[in-house]
Design a protein around this motif. Sequence first.
Motif, PDB file in Angstrom:
ATOM      1  N   THR A  59      -2.011  12.470  16.964  1.00  0.00           N
ATOM      2  CA  THR A  59      -2.533  13.829  17.196  1.00  0.00           C
ATOM      3  C   THR A  59      -3.370  14.282  15.999  1.00  0.00           C
ATOM      4  OG1 THR A  59      -0.633  14.344  18.570  1.00  0.00           O
ATOM      5  CG2 THR A  59      -1.841  16.227  17.669  1.00  0.00           C
ATOM      6  N   HIS A  85       5.319  13.936   2.376  1.00  0.00           N
ATOM      7  CA  HIS A  85       3.964  14.008   2.946  1.00  0.00           C
ATOM      8  C   HIS A  85       3.443  12.651   3.377  1.00  0.00           C
ATOM      9  CE1 HIS A  85       4.061  17.683   0.463  1.00  0.00           C
ATOM     10  NE2 HIS A  85       3.426  18.189   1.503  1.00  0.00           N
ATOM     11  N   GLY A  86       2.977  12.606   4.641  1.00  0.00           N
ATOM     12  CA  GLY A  86       2.325  11.396   5.146  1.00  0.00           C
ATOM     13  C   GLY A  86       0.937  11.754   5.627  1.00  0.00           C
ATOM     14  N   SER A  87       0.884  12.630   6.669  1.00  0.00           N
ATOM     15  CA  SER A  87      -0.423  13.021   7.215  1.00  0.00           C
ATOM     16  C   SER A  87      -1.267  13.740   6.172  1.00  0.00           C
ATOM     17  CB  SER A  87      -0.234  13.959   8.415  1.00  0.00           C
ATOM     18  OG  SER A  87       0.480  13.309   9.421  1.00  0.00           O
ATOM     19  N   TYR A 115       1.853   5.144  12.428  1.00  0.00           N
ATOM     20  CA  TYR A 115       1.324   4.654  11.153  1.00  0.00           C
ATOM     21  C   TYR A 115      -0.201   4.618  11.184  1.00  0.00           C
ATOM     22  CZ  TYR A 115       1.532  -0.254  13.108  1.00  0.00           C
ATOM     23  OH  TYR A 115       1.408  -1.396  13.842  1.00  0.00           O
ATOM     24  N   GLU A 116      -0.734   4.611  10.001  1.00  0.00           N
ATOM     25  CA  GLU A 116      -2.190   4.646   9.820  1.00  0.00           C
ATOM     26  C   GLU A 116      -2.787   5.913  10.435  1.00  0.00           C
ATOM     27  OE1 GLU A 116      -2.755   2.051   7.687  1.00  0.00           O
ATOM     28  OE2 GLU A 116      -4.336   3.497   7.364  1.00  0.00           O
ATOM     29  N   TRP A 131       8.165   4.523   3.113  1.00  0.00           N
ATOM     30  CA  TRP A 131       7.584   3.821   4.259  1.00  0.00           C
ATOM     31  C   TRP A 131       6.781   2.561   3.925  1.00  0.00           C
ATOM     32  CZ3 TRP A 131       9.337   3.197   8.742  1.00  0.00           C
ATOM     33  CH2 TRP A 131       9.862   4.251   9.496  1.00  0.00           C
ATOM     34  N   ASP A 177      -0.962   9.703  12.234  1.00  0.00           N
ATOM     35  CA  ASP A 177      -0.347  10.198  13.479  1.00  0.00           C
ATOM     36  C   ASP A 177      -1.460  10.449  14.506  1.00  0.00           C
ATOM     37  OD1 ASP A 177       1.843  11.944  14.946  1.00  0.00           O
ATOM     38  OD2 ASP A 177       0.008  13.146  14.827  1.00  0.00           O
ATOM     39  N   GLY A 222       5.268  -0.778   3.807  1.00  0.00           N
ATOM     40  CA  GLY A 222       5.772  -2.084   4.228  1.00  0.00           C
ATOM     41  C   GLY A 222       5.633  -3.082   3.089  1.00  0.00           C
ATOM     42  N   TYR A 246       0.864  -1.182   0.000  1.00  0.00           N
ATOM     43  CA  TYR A 246       0.000   0.000   0.000  1.00  0.00           C
ATOM     44  C   TYR A 246       0.901   1.233   0.000  1.00  0.00           C
ATOM     45  CZ  TYR A 246      -3.827   3.089   1.574  1.00  0.00           C
ATOM     46  OH  TYR A 246      -4.760   4.079   1.695  1.00  0.00           O
ATOM     47  N   ALA A 247       1.091   1.817  -1.188  1.00  0.00           N
ATOM     48  CA  ALA A 247       2.085   2.890  -1.321  1.00  0.00           C
ATOM     49  C   ALA A 247       1.402   4.256  -1.371  1.00  0.00           C
ATOM     50  CB  ALA A 247       2.932   2.656  -2.560  1.00  0.00           C
ATOM     51  N   GLN A 248       1.164   4.816  -0.203  1.00  0.00           N
ATOM     52  CA  GLN A 248       0.516   6.122  -0.113  1.00  0.00           C
ATOM     53  C   GLN A 248       1.524   7.194   0.310  1.00  0.00           C
ATOM     54  OE1 GLN A 248      -3.524   6.379   1.701  1.00  0.00           O
ATOM     55  NE2 GLN A 248      -2.591   7.841   3.079  1.00  0.00           N
ATOM     56  N   THR A 249       2.150   6.968   1.470  1.00  0.00           N
ATOM     57  CA  THR A 249       3.024   7.987   2.061  1.00  0.00           C
ATOM     58  C   THR A 249       4.242   8.287   1.169  1.00  0.00           C
ATOM     59  OG1 THR A 249       2.358   7.156   4.203  1.00  0.00           O
ATOM     60  CG2 THR A 249       4.327   8.539   4.168  1.00  0.00           C
ATOM     61  N   ASN A 264      10.250  -1.913   4.867  1.00  0.00           N
ATOM     62  CA  ASN A 264       9.626  -0.630   4.505  1.00  0.00           C
ATOM     63  C   ASN A 264      10.455  -0.024   3.373  1.00  0.00           C
ATOM     64  OD1 ASN A 264       9.096  -0.922   7.709  1.00  0.00           O
ATOM     65  ND2 ASN A 264       7.365  -0.028   6.638  1.00  0.00           N
ATOM     66  N   TYR A 275      10.602  -4.367  14.335  1.00  0.00           N
ATOM     67  CA  TYR A 275       9.974  -4.115  13.031  1.00  0.00           C
ATOM     68  C   TYR A 275      10.970  -4.215  11.876  1.00  0.00           C
ATOM     69  CZ  TYR A 275       5.666  -2.731  10.737  1.00  0.00           C
ATOM     70  OH  TYR A 275       4.507  -2.746   9.990  1.00  0.00           O
TER      71      TYR A 275
HETATM   72  C1  LIG Z   1       6.472   1.483  10.813  1.00  0.00           C
HETATM   73  C2  LIG Z   1       5.731   2.300   9.814  1.00  0.00           C
HETATM   74  C3  LIG Z   1       5.061   1.649   8.796  1.00  0.00           C
HETATM   75  C4  LIG Z   1       4.399   2.388   7.807  1.00  0.00           C
HETATM   76  N1  LIG Z   1       3.791   1.722   6.776  1.00  0.00           N
HETATM   77  C5  LIG Z   1       3.240   2.448   5.766  1.00  0.00           C
HETATM   78  C6  LIG Z   1       2.658   1.789   4.637  1.00  0.00           C
HETATM   79  O1  LIG Z   1       2.622   0.560   4.547  1.00  0.00           O
HETATM   80  N2  LIG Z   1       2.145   2.551   3.635  1.00  0.00           N
HETATM   81  C7  LIG Z   1       2.143   3.905   3.684  1.00  0.00           C
HETATM   82  O2  LIG Z   1       1.666   4.528   2.749  1.00  0.00           O
HETATM   83  N3  LIG Z   1       2.655   4.560   4.759  1.00  0.00           N
HETATM   84  C8  LIG Z   1       3.199   3.865   5.788  1.00  0.00           C
HETATM   85  N4  LIG Z   1       3.729   4.517   6.880  1.00  0.00           N
HETATM   86  C9  LIG Z   1       3.699   5.979   6.918  1.00  0.00           C
HETATM   87  C10 LIG Z   1       2.742   6.509   7.958  1.00  0.00           C
HETATM   88  O3  LIG Z   1       1.423   6.317   7.568  1.00  0.00           O
HETATM   89  C11 LIG Z   1       3.034   7.984   8.203  1.00  0.00           C
HETATM   90  O4  LIG Z   1       4.323   8.085   8.763  1.00  0.00           O
HETATM   91  C12 LIG Z   1       1.990   8.581   9.133  1.00  0.00           C
HETATM   92  O5  LIG Z   1       0.763   8.723   8.467  1.00  0.00           O
HETATM   93  C13 LIG Z   1       2.427   9.941   9.726  1.00  0.00           C
HETATM   94  O6  LIG Z   1       2.706  10.837   8.730  1.00  0.00           O
HETATM   95  P1  LIG Z   1       4.077  11.671   8.688  1.00  0.00           P
HETATM   96  O7  LIG Z   1       5.186  10.696   8.764  1.00  0.00           O
HETATM   97  O8  LIG Z   1       3.957  12.528   7.508  1.00  0.00           O
HETATM   98  O9  LIG Z   1       4.072  12.531   9.989  1.00  0.00           O
HETATM   99  P2  LIG Z   1       4.010  14.115  10.063  1.00  0.00           P
HETATM  100  O10 LIG Z   1       2.672  14.560   9.607  1.00  0.00           O
HETATM  101  O11 LIG Z   1       5.190  14.701   9.390  1.00  0.00           O
HETATM  102  O12 LIG Z   1       4.116  14.308  11.615  1.00  0.00           O
HETATM  103  C14 LIG Z   1       5.192  14.967  12.295  1.00  0.00           C
HETATM  104  C15 LIG Z   1       4.631  15.737  13.495  1.00  0.00           C
HETATM  105  O13 LIG Z   1       3.815  16.795  13.033  1.00  0.00           O
HETATM  106  C16 LIG Z   1       2.561  16.785  13.686  1.00  0.00           C
HETATM  107  N5  LIG Z   1       1.523  17.260  12.750  1.00  0.00           N
HETATM  108  C17 LIG Z   1       1.391  16.993  11.427  1.00  0.00           C
HETATM  109  N6  LIG Z   1       0.320  17.609  10.922  1.00  0.00           N
HETATM  110  C18 LIG Z   1      -0.256  18.287  11.912  1.00  0.00           C
HETATM  111  C19 LIG Z   1      -1.414  19.110  12.006  1.00  0.00           C
HETATM  112  N7  LIG Z   1      -2.220  19.345  10.971  1.00  0.00           N
HETATM  113  N8  LIG Z   1      -1.701  19.658  13.194  1.00  0.00           N
HETATM  114  C20 LIG Z   1      -0.934  19.401  14.267  1.00  0.00           C
HETATM  115  N9  LIG Z   1       0.164  18.627  14.244  1.00  0.00           N
HETATM  116  C21 LIG Z   1       0.505  18.074  13.074  1.00  0.00           C
HETATM  117  C22 LIG Z   1       2.338  15.332  14.080  1.00  0.00           C
HETATM  118  O14 LIG Z   1       1.475  15.238  15.200  1.00  0.00           O
HETATM  119  C23 LIG Z   1       3.758  14.888  14.411  1.00  0.00           C
HETATM  120  O15 LIG Z   1       4.026  15.219  15.754  1.00  0.00           O
HETATM  121  C24 LIG Z   1       4.387   3.797   7.874  1.00  0.00           C
HETATM  122  C25 LIG Z   1       5.032   4.444   8.929  1.00  0.00           C
HETATM  123  C26 LIG Z   1       5.699   3.713   9.887  1.00  0.00           C
HETATM  124  C27 LIG Z   1       6.408   4.425  11.011  1.00  0.00           C
END
Ligand SMILES: Cc1cc2nc3c(=O)[nH]c(=O)nc-3n(C[C@H](O)[C@H](O)[C@H](O)COP(=O)(O)OP(=O)(O)OC[C@H]3O[C@@H](n4cnc5c(N)ncnc54)[C@H](O)[C@@H]3O)c2cc1C
Length: 663
Positions: free
Chosen positions: A428, A142-144, A423-424, A175, A426, A177, A135-138, A239, A234
């Motif tokens: 907050t 950009h993740g969130s 994952y899935e 990221w 953040d 998996g 599942y290649a989204q992130t 990943n 893990y």
């Molecule tokens: C072990 C692992 C497995 C994963 N597997 C997959 C996978 O199979 N497929 C896939 O697509 N992705 C995968 N991911 C990615 C994962 O979904 C993202 O890391 C996750 O959604 C968080 O996004 P980010 O890394 O962009 O965090 P960020 O958004 O960069 O977060 C960093 C900080 O900013 C804060 N923040 C961000 N936006 C806001 C906001 N609007 N308001 C307030 N605070 C904010 C957060 O709370 C956090 O403290 C995996 C991640 C991990 C760690």
Amino acid sequence: MERVDHLAHERNKSEFDVDAMKIVWAGSPHAFELSDRISKLVASDPGFRKDNRTMLSRKDLFKNTLRKAAYAWKTIVDLHLSEEEAAKLRFYVDEPAYTDLHWGMFVPAIKGQGTDEQQQKWLPLAYKMQIIGCYAQTELGHGSNVQGLETTATFDPQTDEFIIHSPTLTSSKWWPGGLGKVATHAIAYARLIVGGRDYGVNGFIVQLRSLEDHSPLPGITVGDIGMKFGNGAYNTMDNGVLQFDHVRIPRDQMLMRVSQVTREGKYKQSDVPRQLVYGTMVYVRQTIVADASCALSRAVCIATRYSAVRRQFGSQNGGPETQVIDYKTQQSRLFPLLASAYAFRFIGEWLKWLYTDVTQRLQANDFSTLPEAHACTAGLKSLTTTATADGIEECRKLCGGHGYLCSSGLPELFAVYVPACTYEGDNTVLLLQVARFLMKTVSQLGVKKPVGTIGYMTRVDHLMQCRCGVQRAEDWLNPSALLEAFEARAARMSVACAQNLSNFDNPEEGFAELSADLVEAAVAHCQLIIVSKFIEKLQQEIPGKGVKQQLEVLCNIYTLFLLHKHQGDFLSTGCITPKHASLANDQLRSLYSQVRPNAIALVDAFNYTDHFLGSILGCYDGNVYPKLYEAAWEDPLNDSVVPDGYHQYIRPLLKQQIRTARL
Ligand SMILES: Cc1cc2nc3c(=O)[nH]c(=O)nc-3n(C[C@H](O)[C@H](O)[C@H](O)COP(=O)(O)OP(=O)(O)OC[C@H]3O[C@@H](n4cnc5c(N)ncnc54)[C@H](O)[C@@H]3O)c2cc1C
Ligand SMILES: CCCCCCCCCC/C=C\CCCCCCCCCC(=O)SCCNC(=O)CCNC(=O)[C@H](O)C(C)(C)COP(=O)(O)OP(=O)(O)OC[C@H]1O[C@@H](n2cnc3c(N)ncnc32)[C@H](O)[C@@H]1OP(=O)(O)O
């Protein structure tokens, strides 16, 4: 040799039918039988050994995971296991692997977002593992912010294809998996561009590797992103990073349930809401909530058994010292976690029901409960994973020094579990989604009747001014008193946020400024859901001697512990007075004494094999010290009495002649 049960005296103390509790924990007699049979099958098969995991190099660890995944698949095929049995087998094999993403996200994404034809084409291949998906989204950047993804899927009407492209470094997928070294296919999320217009993010099935020799297909750059937190843990998962260089895929590989692109290059939106593109995340969040109770109960089982074995201080006249589980401080840290494990089990069951319900409604084109399902899955995922990650670490501390040994199982469990907070979604960011839902609910009061988990808002006028009626500590055992306190706190916190928001001209600015308060209001709302569903569970008939009574004690511990921990919220919103808080604490102490004789039986009810627990401290028979002693000698460092490096680094030190008077 006769096996001595060092915890037999504890088991004899229990006041309820443990076998009946095992069925409550499993969910049904069928679920218990299934779990019991498959966990024993895995535990008795040397092919699934896992005790050397933390000592292997990354490459050896990963290869061993590939071996186990293949062996698990062979077992599933050879024994003709059903889908349900196969899922249990993967669970008890207990090793994160590419298969989690294949079965947990790739298949559900095709099911949820693919058309009937797409499902007919791709699912049989995936079910037989003739293709392996991720599942290649992130992305790196950009993740969130899913709307911020940069990968593009541009329709080429000349060839009836999409061109998948990574225009920048930050658009590299990062990221996913299973992507790094294994997946042959991905559901890749990309911006859909048709006729020069950007229609937002959508999923596409993209082949990544050759089905003949596993080499990346032209235009694909793919690899692993590197070592992650913890030994073993893990790092069994690959990943990955992925870049597309103008990769062409047929038009029918865009997942087209939510929106379609026609042969003529026309974009069409179905009558299902666009948010269904996010549907796989809702599904997985629901499974993560169910899994939180598994991870927490594992840690609690280890810490409870070890706390009954471990003795420190308090010997009288040369008699045995005190079992550390008898210290009130140990109880006040451990028993709320035991209660949380049960609470999360039941909320996981309920959320599964909610998810099934919303899925059936969606199939009948009823989208009315989707916002609530999104808020519940997001909020409960956040709450349960945060509490579980913190709880595992607390269990490690509850085991003192020995908890820090890998052979306790706790360091690896923590390292595997803690990314669940990220994952899935953040945690907050997910709570802010719940807060948006709550603010919308408050702003529509009087216009739209709140139902389901926000039904309590219909009584907002009462909840804003009600007074807690508790006069004695035992009054806190009344479910109505507990529920009203939690409802009043949640309602008052949401209403206060909504009032503060109304002071801002720009609502988005206000939301950003007040986001920390909004997160707290969301937590209060989600805690109320867990408390109310636990109370609801106890209104059902629960068979087995003393089982219901034990669950009532656990429900009260969970609820009063939260009240104690968050008493600042309850006091500042005026839901309770300091006197009420103090009575709640008195009641909590008394509940700890009630749970104490049943503690070992309550963790036995999880029915975990020693293989699954993977912990010397938590082993069923409590024979901890000889096992710790033996395990130490099995460490590779003890292969030789004199360590490698002695002649190079130790002997020269010992033999050095320093002619400094001061030394
Ligand atoms: C072990 C692992 C497995 C994963 N597997 C997959 C996978 O199979 N497929 C896939 O697509 N992705 C995968 N991911 C990615 C994962 O979904 C993202 O890391 C996750 O959604 C968080 O996004 P980010 O890394 O962009 O965090 P960020 O958004 O960069 O977060 C960093 C900080 O900013 C804060 N923040 C961000 N936006 C806001 C906001 N609007 N308001 C307030 N605070 C904010 C957060 O709370 C956090 O403290 C995996 C991640 C991990 C760690
Ligand atoms: C070795 C020892 C072994 C030990 C084992 C221990 C045990 C371990 C247990 C393991 C447990 C489980 C294992 C399971 C396997 C998991 C493997 C890991 C998988 C990880 C995979 C991933 O991470 S995939 C990537 C996930 N990414 C995210 O989650 C991204 C988060 N971001 C978002 O979801 C969204 O972008 C956002 C919601 C935060 C914002 O989106 P957007 O910008 O579009 O938002 P708006 O706020 O404008 O929202 C628009 C409206 O849409 C509504 N909305 C948003 N999301 C949804 C949704 N999902 N469904 C429905 N509706 C949604 C939103 O509310 C807005 O509505 P309105 O306000 O009404 O307009």
